[in-house]
Design a protein around this motif. Structure first.
Motif, PDB file in Angstrom:
ATOM      1  N   CYS A   1      15.679  53.509  29.385  1.00  0.00           N
ATOM      2  CA  CYS A   1      15.031  53.287  30.583  1.00  0.00           C
ATOM      3  C   CYS A   1      14.848  54.542  31.479  1.00  0.00           C
ATOM      4  O   CYS A   1      15.592  55.141  31.828  1.00  0.00           O
ATOM      5  N   ARG A   2      13.188  54.637  31.856  1.00  0.00           N
ATOM      6  CA  ARG A   2      12.813  55.923  32.552  1.00  0.00           C
ATOM      7  C   ARG A   2      13.204  55.807  34.063  1.00  0.00           C
ATOM      8  O   ARG A   2      13.219  56.793  34.790  1.00  0.00           O
ATOM      9  N   LEU A   3      13.810  54.338  34.352  1.00  0.00           N
ATOM     10  CA  LEU A   3      13.979  54.241  35.876  1.00  0.00           C
ATOM     11  C   LEU A   3      15.432  54.048  36.076  1.00  0.00           C
ATOM     12  O   LEU A   3      16.009  53.959  37.249  1.00  0.00           O
ATOM     13  N   PHE A   4      16.479  54.372  34.973  1.00  0.00           N
ATOM     14  CA  PHE A   4      17.564  54.005  35.159  1.00  0.00           C
ATOM     15  C   PHE A   4      18.219  54.900  36.196  1.00  0.00           C
ATOM     16  O   PHE A   4      17.981  56.279  36.152  1.00  0.00           O
ATOM     17  N   GLY A   5      19.039  54.207  37.329  1.00  0.00           N
ATOM     18  CA  GLY A   5      19.679  55.258  38.318  1.00  0.00           C
ATOM     19  C   GLY A   5      18.613  55.699  39.588  1.00  0.00           C
ATOM     20  O   GLY A   5      19.103  56.384  40.318  1.00  0.00           O
ATOM     21  N   GLN A   6      17.552  54.893  39.333  1.00  0.00           N
ATOM     22  CA  GLN A   6      16.642  55.280  40.509  1.00  0.00           C
ATOM     23  C   GLN A   6      16.104  54.008  41.132  1.00  0.00           C
ATOM     24  O   GLN A   6      16.088  52.925  40.564  1.00  0.00           O
ATOM     25  N   PRO A   7      15.976  54.240  42.542  1.00  0.00           N
ATOM     26  CA  PRO A   7      15.484  53.244  43.374  1.00  0.00           C
ATOM     27  C   PRO A   7      14.304  52.212  42.967  1.00  0.00           C
ATOM     28  O   PRO A   7      14.293  51.086  43.178  1.00  0.00           O
ATOM     29  N   GLN A   8      13.415  52.880  42.092  1.00  0.00           N
ATOM     30  CA  GLN A   8      12.198  51.933  41.672  1.00  0.00           C
ATOM     31  C   GLN A   8      12.748  51.039  40.637  1.00  0.00           C
ATOM     32  O   GLN A   8      11.858  50.261  40.246  1.00  0.00           O
ATOM     33  N   ARG A   9      13.899  51.191  40.140  1.00  0.00           N
ATOM     34  CA  ARG A   9      14.256  50.371  38.889  1.00  0.00           C
ATOM     35  C   ARG A   9      14.222  48.924  39.500  1.00  0.00           C
ATOM     36  O   ARG A   9      14.998  48.604  40.598  1.00  0.00           O
ATOM     37  N   PRO A  10      13.683  47.868  38.940  1.00  0.00           N
ATOM     38  CA  PRO A  10      13.749  46.476  39.254  1.00  0.00           C
ATOM     39  C   PRO A  10      15.257  46.074  39.644  1.00  0.00           C
ATOM     40  O   PRO A  10      16.273  46.253  38.890  1.00  0.00           O
ATOM     41  N   ALA A  11      15.455  45.487  40.848  1.00  0.00           N
ATOM     42  CA  ALA A  11      16.638  44.836  41.127  1.00  0.00           C
ATOM     43  C   ALA A  11      17.194  43.742  40.151  1.00  0.00           C
ATOM     44  O   ALA A  11      18.497  43.832  39.684  1.00  0.00           O
ATOM     45  N   PHE A  12      16.304  43.007  39.277  1.00  0.00           N
ATOM     46  CA  PHE A  12      16.792  42.364  38.384  1.00  0.00           C
ATOM     47  C   PHE A  12      17.442  43.109  37.183  1.00  0.00           C
ATOM     48  O   PHE A  12      18.771  42.739  36.805  1.00  0.00           O
ATOM     49  N   CYS A  13      16.948  44.188  36.917  1.00  0.00           N
ATOM     50  CA  CYS A  13      17.420  45.014  35.654  1.00  0.00           C
ATOM     51  C   CYS A  13      18.943  45.596  36.293  1.00  0.00           C
ATOM     52  O   CYS A  13      19.870  45.492  35.523  1.00  0.00           O
ATOM     53  N   ALA A  14      18.795  46.264  37.526  1.00  0.00           N
ATOM     54  CA  ALA A  14      20.264  46.559  38.110  1.00  0.00           C
ATOM     55  C   ALA A  14      21.252  45.834  38.143  1.00  0.00           C
ATOM     56  O   ALA A  14      22.339  46.115  38.406  1.00  0.00           O
ATOM     57  N   SER A  15      20.862  44.388  38.239  1.00  0.00           N
ATOM     58  CA  SER A  15      21.767  43.521  38.594  1.00  0.00           C
ATOM     59  C   SER A  15      22.402  42.592  37.288  1.00  0.00           C
ATOM     60  O   SER A  15      23.533  41.959  37.155  1.00  0.00           O
ATOM     61  N   LEU A  16      21.956  43.062  36.067  1.00  0.00           N
ATOM     62  CA  LEU A  16      22.193  42.318  35.109  1.00  0.00           C
ATOM     63  C   LEU A  16      23.529  42.982  34.356  1.00  0.00           C
ATOM     64  O   LEU A  16      23.746  44.202  34.493  1.00  0.00           O
ATOM     65  N   ARG A  17      24.446  42.067  34.234  1.00  0.00           N
ATOM     66  CA  ARG A  17      25.808  42.457  33.700  1.00  0.00           C
ATOM     67  C   ARG A  17      25.972  41.878  32.280  1.00  0.00           C
ATOM     68  O   ARG A  17      26.102  40.540  32.328  1.00  0.00           O
ATOM     69  N   PRO A  18      25.723  42.670  31.136  1.00  0.00           N
ATOM     70  CA  PRO A  18      26.053  42.160  29.908  1.00  0.00           C
ATOM     71  C   PRO A  18      26.994  41.416  29.721  1.00  0.00           C
ATOM     72  O   PRO A  18      28.298  41.783  30.175  1.00  0.00           O
ATOM     73  N   GLN A  19      27.325  40.352  29.125  1.00  0.00           N
ATOM     74  CA  GLN A  19      28.405  39.511  28.847  1.00  0.00           C
ATOM     75  C   GLN A  19      28.720  39.101  27.214  1.00  0.00           C
ATOM     76  O   GLN A  19      27.530  39.321  26.855  1.00  0.00           O
ATOM     77  N   PRO A  20      29.582  38.890  26.987  1.00  0.00           N
ATOM     78  CA  PRO A  20      30.040  38.688  25.534  1.00  0.00           C
ATOM     79  C   PRO A  20      29.135  37.660  24.846  1.00  0.00           C
ATOM     80  O   PRO A  20      28.610  37.798  23.807  1.00  0.00           O
ATOM     81  N   ASP A  21      28.682  36.622  25.648  1.00  0.00           N
ATOM     82  CA  ASP A  21      28.051  35.475  25.020  1.00  0.00           C
ATOM     83  C   ASP A  21      26.395  35.908  24.916  1.00  0.00           C
ATOM     84  O   ASP A  21      25.790  35.191  24.530  1.00  0.00           O
ATOM     85  N   MET A  22      26.175  37.045  25.684  1.00  0.00           N
ATOM     86  CA  MET A  22      24.869  37.447  25.554  1.00  0.00           C
ATOM     87  C   MET A  22      24.786  38.424  24.451  1.00  0.00           C
ATOM     88  O   MET A  22      23.648  38.382  23.711  1.00  0.00           O
ATOM     89  N   CYS A  23      25.708  39.569  24.356  1.00  0.00           N
ATOM     90  CA  CYS A  23      25.742  40.540  23.411  1.00  0.00           C
ATOM     91  C   CYS A  23      26.223  40.217  22.221  1.00  0.00           C
ATOM     92  O   CYS A  23      26.062  41.209  21.207  1.00  0.00           O
TER      93      CYS A  23
END
Ligand code: SF4
Length: 62
Positions: free
Chosen positions: A20-42
């Protein structure tokens, strides 16, 4: 992607290394920043994760 990212379409913010080019930057969408990978997803491996994500993409395709 102001209209959202359609299923099956890579995010325009991915670089050539699929990072992600936006990782760690304020322009990164809030949804992306809030995603917490879980075992049932990954699952327990990269292959498992890709299978689950492919299923999710198919289920949410317009
Ligand atoms: S984290 Fe969000 S903005 Fe970054 S590549 Fe993934 S979908 Fe795109």
């Amino acid at each position: 992607m102001p209209q959202g990212k359609p299923a099956g379409v890579p995010c325009v913010q991915l670089d050539a290394d699929l990072r992600c080019r936006l990782f760690g930057q304020p322009q990164r969408p809030a949804f992306c920043a809030s995603l917490r990978p879980q075992p049932d997803m990954c699952g327990s491996s990269r292959q498992d994760a890709l299978m689950r994500l492919t299923w999710l993409e198919r289920q949410t395709r317009p």
